[in-house]
Design an enzyme around this catalytic site. Structure first.
Site, PDB file in Angstrom:
ATOM      1  N   LYS D 102     -20.243   8.582  -5.710  1.00 64.26           N
ATOM      2  CA  LYS D 102     -20.740   8.172  -7.021  1.00 64.26           C
ATOM      3  C   LYS D 102     -21.934   9.049  -7.355  1.00 64.26           C
ATOM      4  CE  LYS D 102     -23.064   4.459  -9.510  1.00 64.26           C
ATOM      5  NZ  LYS D 102     -23.785   3.193  -9.343  1.00 64.26           N
ATOM      6  N   THR D 212     -27.610  -6.327  -8.650  1.00 66.78           N
ATOM      7  CA  THR D 212     -28.780  -7.167  -8.899  1.00 66.78           C
ATOM      8  C   THR D 212     -28.399  -8.596  -9.281  1.00 66.78           C
ATOM      9  OG1 THR D 212     -29.964  -5.214  -9.651  1.00 66.78           O
ATOM     10  CG2 THR D 212     -30.896  -7.341 -10.270  1.00 66.78           C
TER      11      THR D 212
END
Lengths: 265, 265, 265, 265
Positions: D102, D212
């Site tokens: 990524k 998160t």
């Protein structure tokens, strides 16, 4: 504060603008009405696609409809690469359109979204040549930073796809540009109603450009006036400082206790 | 259309209002500044909680701060039942406050939301007594219809909890009231920024009432001015007729074909 | 927390529900498919308009399509007053439909919005008669409080006009009901997509009712399954406790300093 | 349709994924809990910042906490230029992390927004070397087109600034990417609640990455489960085809005429 408000004016390049409303001209069905509309909106800057300027026509030149007291900003609509945009800018200057140029580089035929990378290349080249360059971009922080570094006079992110009247759909990103970029942020494309223009200004945008919202209104003249008022409202609110927003609950205007109950006692 | 615009004015009860901005007074920290703020906002109607009017004080009477050229609208803030609201209305009339009355009946201490049922009862009674009654309600169609049938001069739904500055959180319901109710719909409570007031007006609201948004602004005077501009912008846009919104895609300002390509040929 | 999650179940009246999805039946084009759809959605409660129950027909009785393992909740659709709703409830009981009744009182022909006042009257009467009453209302705090006081088993505010698939347009008001009312809040009408149902559940709604969203889907069976998953997702998130939301800025996943720079040193 | 649903799977590079939920690991306070959370979320891909992999430590290696049945996707977090990202990719391969990478190139310290231009350069280089490259970008059509042309295996636009839990603030732009780009669009960063993940999937996103939202939940394990359900709900709804949305008005579940009135006759 009062002094700050009084002295509030927008400088772009060498010009101090008389208002924070820019008007585009591409969508008007009748060019003859342009002066009236521009006047009703108290626009300071008017953008015209250079390809619509026919310098050979003896019948009509769209530039004849741009009032003398506004800044003419030719745009490079139709350009699909930096090279094409640069060529249009040169043509504009040769035709006496001044040194402002709005860079539009678009190769996406469906959403007509700008090409940030080519736009940056054109901006870098034209700033060096002395143009006052206002690039139209997809709202994206790093491109805006590079444009600022390259000497762009302002940065013009879109609110929504051009001509869509969909409003400020890119609010999150536009707010970040306003907070992080030092040159003026001018919201361009997609604004459909005056309340949306006011919102941009409350957020700290330097100016707003509209065209379709006015051109597709029932009464374009009155709509131009509405945008003029809305931009002033939003700017005034920005300078006045908007109040805190409660995340929950309410806040009484005055103490709720006592009044009637005391009397009853 | 022009005639319609020129002739645009709002009549409530027997009064023709000079503007479409109402201002509340409960939140101002300094009553002495009220005349200036009311003037800056070009407000046509000013509401004052009757319980804040101390007719016995020799030092200060809040009413002394209401300019003579605005309509005084005492409100029944503090009332928790129809009966209490009616009593306050009677007190107001006895004190020479005129025949306008804003009905506020609130027994919810956390969100300060109005009680539609008690508000309807108070409205029915006071209309019969000859008051010009403006009830403050939770936006709900059937209550608004009954208030209209009862002779309310206008209906005042909230945008968000009072004092919250949260904006037009009840848009879906307020739009239905505007579409279905024939008396003026005046958006009251919760409006935090001028752009939100403009949006209410674009939707067809007859007027907007603000207080906290102005009182909690950095510069209340300038914020009142901003609201005045925004309400005018929204009203003008409503009358001009906003343009169509594309559900997807974009719409070019002018044909994108040919220009540069042709030249290259 | 784990125990809380494991033990999470919804009790309404005397029933413990097996899921938090309610399904309405009015919009299905083919009643024969109802059992399959109800099963795909793992619905716990199914509502049927009593007027659609033809007890005299020898060919089809809509009730034959309601599985035995769900709770049947007849509704008073078609009633325009409390009196009519009460009469329909009596008919339902006489026909053996059990003691659950969803009160719908609607006289607004355009938006089909419920009449809170008549709904309250019907609820008060039917609770006294021993019904398990679930009133459908316009989201409005004081009515909800009175319904709770009257013994309603749950309160069902709308998200948007019925059949509109417009989503949770009344979020501000529904959140207040969830926070302030102790009986279950079940969001009914207007929910168009599973993500909207999940949002209701994350806010603390006890359950969601859908009909049109499933009936107008390309594949109603699969859409019922999607809603079942979404309601479970939202409920699980509510119990897990959603994380804090930053009002601005970002929060790095891990320290951004040092790594490459150190290596370069 | 059923066949389409049954056969629905996501292929990226050479891998067929077992789910459409990706999980990030940077925010977890305790790496030991990662396997459980990844399992609860039924994640198919797990991303780890290479700089957090300490291959020399004898005590803890974060990679030991990645289950064997998920795809490991190292990311280039910490890179500020294409060159740095490429170097990290090489390190990752040398450490046996496989060929997925990524690309994260971030030099903005406040909002941590990706640099599309440098990301494109890194992607072009690494695709040529045989990596399966998933670039993280600011949602912007022309960059996405160039990434697609360069051979990116997927494109990962952000929903909101990383770690903010602010939700899908870039909806307009992400929808355009989904409509115009042929490689999978995976929404990454900013998603705070399961309903938002479901919305992304309903729009046609191929997958969602969260970190998160799970790490800051009250119960991360249960929140991972909630996201797993939400992603499945949204994907199922996308395949089922969501119903039409009314722009105004309502749609009765069944004819409102006759029922009670006829009986009364």
């Amino acid at each position: 504060m009062i002094n700050k408000l009084e002295a509030d004016s927008l400088k772009i390049g060498k010009e101090t603008l008389k208002s924070r409303l820019f008007i585009g001209t591409g969508k008007f069905s009748n060019n003859k009405k342009m002066p009236e509309i521009i006047h009703a909106g108290n626009a300071s800057v008017v953008t015209v696609a250079l390809r619509r300027v026919d310098q050979k026509s003896t019948e009509e030149n769209i530039l004849d409809n741009i009032p003398k007291d506004v800044i003419l900003m030719p745009n490079t609509s139709g350009a699909r690469t930096a090279k094409e945009a640069i060529r249009i800018a040169h043509l504009a200057k040769a035709m006496g359109c001044g040194d402002w140029i709005k860079i539009e580089v678009i190769s996406d035929n469906r959403y007509l979204l700008p090409d940030n990378q080519e736009t940056l290349l054109a901006t870098e080249a034209l700033v060096k040549e002395g143009f006052t360059v206002l690039p139209y971009i997809s709202p994206e922080l790093m491109t805006a930073k590079r444009l600022e570094d390259a000497g762009a006079a302002a940065v013009m992110p879109f609110a929504a796809p051009i001509g869509s009247n969909r409003g400020l759909r890119t609010k999150e990103l536009v707010q970040i540009l306003i907070d992080e970029i030092d040159v003026p942020i001018i919201v361009d494309a997609g604004i459909g109603r005056p309340s949306e223009a006011a919102e941009c200004m409350e957020m700290g945008a330097a100016a707003v450009l509209v065209n379709t919202a006015v051109a597709t209104a029932g009464n374009p003249l009155k709509m131009a006036e509405a945008f003029s008022l809305a931009v002033a409202a939003g700017r005034t609110a920005f300078l006045a400082g908007t109040g805190r927003v409660l995340s929950a609950g309410a806040s009484a205007s005055s103490p709720l206790t006592g009044f009637l109950r005391k009397e009853e006692a």
